[in-house]
Design an enzyme around this catalytic site. Structure first.
Site, PDB file in Angstrom:
ATOM      1  N   ASP A  26     103.174 -57.623 -50.122  1.00 32.23           N
ATOM      2  CA  ASP A  26     103.594 -56.337 -49.775  1.00 32.23           C
ATOM      3  C   ASP A  26     103.688 -56.350 -47.968  1.00 32.23           C
ATOM      4  O   ASP A  26     103.019 -57.288 -47.537  1.00 32.23           O
ATOM      5  CB  ASP A  26     102.371 -55.234 -49.928  1.00 32.23           C
ATOM      6  N   HIS A  43     112.897 -58.549 -46.585  1.00 34.53           N
ATOM      7  CA  HIS A  43     112.729 -59.166 -47.763  1.00 34.53           C
ATOM      8  C   HIS A  43     113.172 -60.735 -47.876  1.00 34.53           C
ATOM      9  O   HIS A  43     112.767 -61.628 -48.487  1.00 34.53           O
ATOM     10  CB  HIS A  43     113.860 -58.493 -49.044  1.00 34.53           C
ATOM     11  N   LEU A 137     102.617 -77.031 -61.727  1.00 35.90           N
ATOM     12  CA  LEU A 137     102.224 -75.707 -61.149  1.00 35.90           C
ATOM     13  C   LEU A 137     102.988 -74.618 -62.161  1.00 35.90           C
ATOM     14  O   LEU A 137     104.281 -74.766 -62.426  1.00 35.90           O
ATOM     15  CB  LEU A 137     102.733 -75.357 -59.775  1.00 35.90           C
TER      16      LEU A 137
END
Ligand code: FPP
Length: 254
Positions: A26, A43, A137
């Protein structure tokens, strides 16, 4: 919930490291606005933080990383911002595929992707397919995801199975229910991180975060670098996870 505390450097040993880290990224918009730039610049800068966080997970041997990229509520944003997020997602997948392969990253997208543009859906499926054998991962991108959506889709699946006679209602326990959710073959998150200063779960992994340690930081996502991540890991390493037991019970079993 020790946000932004000045924690000292303590060595992280394997047992104190989370296996699964989940993050609400956020603060992109505020980061951009503070610079007098449009929100999309935030972004874009956020993508760099995604990359560095993935690298840090690999460096520390963390096995699962789940990132909240687009919530079911994000459709309420202006159309131009939604389009930009879709484009960013698409271009990141295109650009990062090679790196995912060389770093042995298995990509999974969790959420209802049927609402996304066809081109993006295809790219998601192709990237998942191409990386499904990678084991270092597991990178889960939650996209058009909502914790309540996930619980409802699991309940529907089980109701259909019960109607067709494959299961009886008494078969439904925590294990069976968990398997019906969209995140069902990795351990629940050990550590949840939310950047940007809000202290909410915001409909993220509701079923899966029953015992997750929560960590909130005021750092905005584009500022969330290796040092910020390390601070979260240090904080986690100091927690005592009791899973309903007393501290004394845990110490006796050590
Ligand atoms: C929240 O910041 C962030 C998002 C809704 C999108 C997150 C997307 C990225 C980091 C880029 C693409 C991701 C991937 C996985 C390639 P906000 O806009 O709510 O910030 P604000 O609270 O300051 O307005």
């Amino acid at each position: 919930m020790n946000s932004d505390a000045d924690v000292g450097e303590i060595p992280l040993v394997a047992g104190q490291l989370p296996v699964h880290v989940a993050i609400i990224m956020d603060g992109n918009g505020r980061w951009a606005e503070a610079r007098g730039e449009p929100r999309h610049a935030g972004h874009r800068a956020g993508v760099a933080s995604v990359r560095s966080t993935i690298e840090e997970c690999i460096r520390h041997g963390i096995q699962v990383l789940t990132l909240f990229a687009f919530s079911s509520e994000n459709w309420r944003r202006p159309k131009a911002e939604i389009n930009l997020l879709m484009d960013l997602f698409l271009s990141s997948l295109q650009r990062e595929l090679k790196r995912m392969q060389s770093n042995e990253i298995q990509l999974r997208v969790v959420g209802d992707i049927s609402a996304f543009p066809e081109k993006l859906q295809k790219r998601i499926r192709a990237s998942e397919q191409a990386t499904c054998g990678n084991r270092r991962l597991v990178l889960q991108i939650a996209a058009n995801y909502g914790g309540r959506w996930d619980i409802i889709q699991a309940a529907r699946k089980l109701a259909v199975a019960a109607r067709s006679g494959d299961i009886v209602p008494e078969d439904i326990d925590e294990k069976v229910f968990a398997r019906a959710t969209s995140i069902n073959d990795v351990p629940d998150p050990d550590l949840f991180i939310r950047t940007g200063g809000e202290r909410r779960i915001s409909n993220f992994l509701l079923w899966h975060s029953a015992y997750t340690e929560l960590y909130f930081t005021s750092a905005l996502w584009p500022d969330f670098d290796a040092a910020e991540f390390r601070r979260a890991l240090d904080d986690y390493a100091r927690r005592q996870r009791r899973f309903g037991q007393t501290g004394a019970q845990l110490e006796a079993s050590d």
